[in-house]
Design a protein around this motif. Structure first.
Motif, PDB file in Angstrom:
ATOM      1  N   UNK A  95       7.688   3.145   2.705  1.00 11.87           N
ATOM      2  CA  UNK A  95       7.577   4.590   2.566  1.00 11.87           C
ATOM      3  C   UNK A  95       7.388   5.308   3.880  1.00 11.87           C
ATOM      4  N   UNK A  96       7.596   4.615   4.994  1.00 16.60           N
ATOM      5  CA  UNK A  96       7.385   5.189   6.318  1.00 16.60           C
ATOM      6  C   UNK A  96       8.630   5.910   6.817  1.00 16.60           C
ATOM      7  N   UNK A  97       8.399   6.886   7.680  1.00 19.62           N
ATOM      8  CA  UNK A  97       9.442   7.481   8.512  1.00 19.62           C
ATOM      9  C   UNK A  97       9.024   7.316   9.971  1.00 19.62           C
ATOM     10  N   UNK A  98      10.017   7.393  10.859  1.00 12.73           N
ATOM     11  CA  UNK A  98       9.751   7.143  12.273  1.00 12.73           C
ATOM     12  C   UNK A  98       9.604   8.458  13.041  1.00 12.73           C
ATOM     13  N   UNK A  99       8.612   8.494  13.898  1.00 15.84           N
ATOM     14  CA  UNK A  99       8.463   9.589  14.853  1.00 15.84           C
ATOM     15  C   UNK A  99       8.663   9.006  16.248  1.00 15.84           C
ATOM     16  N   UNK A 100       9.686   9.495  16.961  1.00 15.78           N
ATOM     17  CA  UNK A 100      10.041   8.895  18.263  1.00 15.78           C
ATOM     18  C   UNK A 100      10.035   9.905  19.393  1.00 15.78           C
ATOM     19  N   UNK A 101       9.274  10.981  19.232  1.00 12.10           N
ATOM     20  CA  UNK A 101       9.332  12.075  20.204  1.00 12.10           C
ATOM     21  C   UNK A 101       8.737  11.707  21.561  1.00 12.10           C
ATOM     22  N   UNK A 102       7.757  10.808  21.597  1.00  5.01           N
ATOM     23  CA  UNK A 102       7.149  10.410  22.867  1.00  5.01           C
ATOM     24  C   UNK A 102       7.715   9.070  23.305  1.00  5.01           C
ATOM     25  N   UNK A 103       8.380   9.064  24.464  1.00  5.48           N
ATOM     26  CA  UNK A 103       8.998   7.824  24.915  1.00  5.48           C
ATOM     27  C   UNK A 103       7.943   6.744  25.149  1.00  5.48           C
ATOM     28  N   UNK A 104       8.241   5.565  24.615  1.00  3.76           N
ATOM     29  CA  UNK A 104       7.345   4.431  24.783  1.00  3.76           C
ATOM     30  C   UNK A 104       6.222   4.379  23.778  1.00  3.76           C
ATOM     31  N   UNK A 105       6.148   5.370  22.891  1.00  2.94           N
ATOM     32  CA  UNK A 105       5.042   5.399  21.921  1.00  2.94           C
ATOM     33  C   UNK A 105       5.530   5.812  20.538  1.00  2.94           C
ATOM     34  N   UNK A 106       6.571   5.184  20.004  1.00  5.23           N
ATOM     35  CA  UNK A 106       7.005   5.545  18.654  1.00  5.23           C
ATOM     36  C   UNK A 106       5.965   5.105  17.625  1.00  5.23           C
TER      37      UNK A 106
END
Length: 359
Positions: A95-106
């Motif tokens: 049930x997760x979605x990915x947040x990748x806005x900060x490089x190196x810290x998804x």
């Protein structure tokens, strides 16, 4: 090309309030065109681990990429890009979605809910650009949070390590190839025609020549080529001769007639209409028009019909269309018929088969 690399680590995070994540690993999985551990390759990162706290509530999980495994300040590995990452797969807790806005810290996030026991968790993040430093070991600090978007309390944590490395690039060259041999017999090795098995070219007819019976003999040859236009095999030589006496060559394709002077050949399995026992064998393996193209040529491709003209093509790799072919074995069948007044003597001829490939 290295397709993937997996390195499991057992680094403590030093967080006294957190339990250790166990059975954890980061597998570098091949991307669309790059091997998993390629330096600077766009690849996929597969995380697998087991939480330390049974039945805990999980709202988010962070994957923090660092040059060290400890909980000191994290330095993002040079060249690493996670801002294009996507969440490809998830299991164990979903049930997760990915947040990748900060490089190196998804991180992945969901509405917080409890897990049952300590299930094995697995998450694959795709289209991550590996660090660009040669042969670099990098670390990912995994931390579980009780609330969405890295909120609540950090519970279990643990680090994994992976390494980029040079790819092994193998290069080899296939040259123009023509394998050809002739002999009394040619055998196969592991089912493949093998020219190293070719025996001597000395061949005797099966019986004395007679106006009332047909004498026969056989020889074999094998050929393969990668030539674009295939090969042509010609027969070259003279008819059987004893001193000034000869046995007439069959200059046009025809059947054998006992009591008539004839020397001829074909590349077919003949019948008892020619001789007893029947002489010859079909080409082996059977041509299929793809990887096996060799076949007997016109004038030499009809059972119980024989011919001998020096320089004639007797076989070509042109089944369906001329082209390259794997190895096949041809059996040349020879016949001799003689008239009642054929002069006595030992008759011989030397035949030379020439295989010419056109690239």
């Amino acid at each position: 090309m290295l397709i993937f690399a997996t390195i499991a680590a057992t680094y403590q995070t030093g967080q006294a309030s957190a339990l250790q994540i166990t059975t954890r690993s980061l597998t570098l999985v091949a991307g669309a065109s790059d091997g998993g551990s390629k330096i600077g390759g766009v690849v996929n990162h597969l995380f697998t681990f087991t939480p330390g706290t049974s039945g805990q509530t999980i709202g988010s999980i962070q994957f923090l990429y660092c040059t060290t495994a400890s909980v000191t300040a994290c330095t993002t590995p040079s060249g690493l890009v996670t801002t294009s990452a996507t969440l490809f797969s998830q299991s164990g807790a979903t049930g997760f979605t990915l947040v990748n806005t900060t490089n190196g810290a998804p991180y992945i996030t969901r509405t917080a809910s409890a897990i049952t026991g300590t299930p094995a968790l697995s998450y694959q993040l795709n289209t991550i650009t590996n660090p660009t430093v040669t042969a670099q070991t990098f670390y990912v600090r995994i931390t579980i949070f009780t609330a969405a978007s890295l909120g609540g309390t950090a519970t279990d944590t643990g680090s994994v390590a992976a390494a980029t490395t040079n790819q092994i690039i193998l290069t080899g060259t296939m040259p123009e190839s023509l394998i050809f041999c002739a002999g009394a017999t040619v055998s196969t090795t592991s089912g493949i025609p093998d020219c190293t098995t070719a025996t001597s070219g000395a061949v005797s007819f099966n019986q004395l020549f007679s106006p009332t019976d047909t004498a026969t003999a056989t020889s074999q040859m094998a050929a393969s080529t990668n030539a674009t236009n295939g090969y042509v095999i010609t027969v070259n030589g003279v008819t059987l001769t004893s001193g000034s006496n000869t046995i007439p060559a069959m200059t046009s394709a025809t059947t054998g007639v006992r009591g008539t002077g004839q020397f001829g050949m074909n590349l077919k399995l003949n019948t008892t209409a020619t001789s007893t026992p029947a002489v010859g064998t079909e080409v082996a393996a059977t041509p299929n028009g793809t990887d096996l193209r060799g076949q007997a040529f016109t004038g030499y491709n009809t059972a119980d019909t024989f011919k001998f003209v020096s320089g004639d093509p007797v076989a070509k790799s042109d089944n369906t269309v001329a082209g390259p072919t794997n190895a096949q074995i041809f059996t040349a069948s020879y016949i001799v018929n003689v008239a009642g007044n054929q002069a006595s003597g030992t008759y011989t001829t030397t035949l030379t088969y020439i295989c010419t490939a056109t690239y």
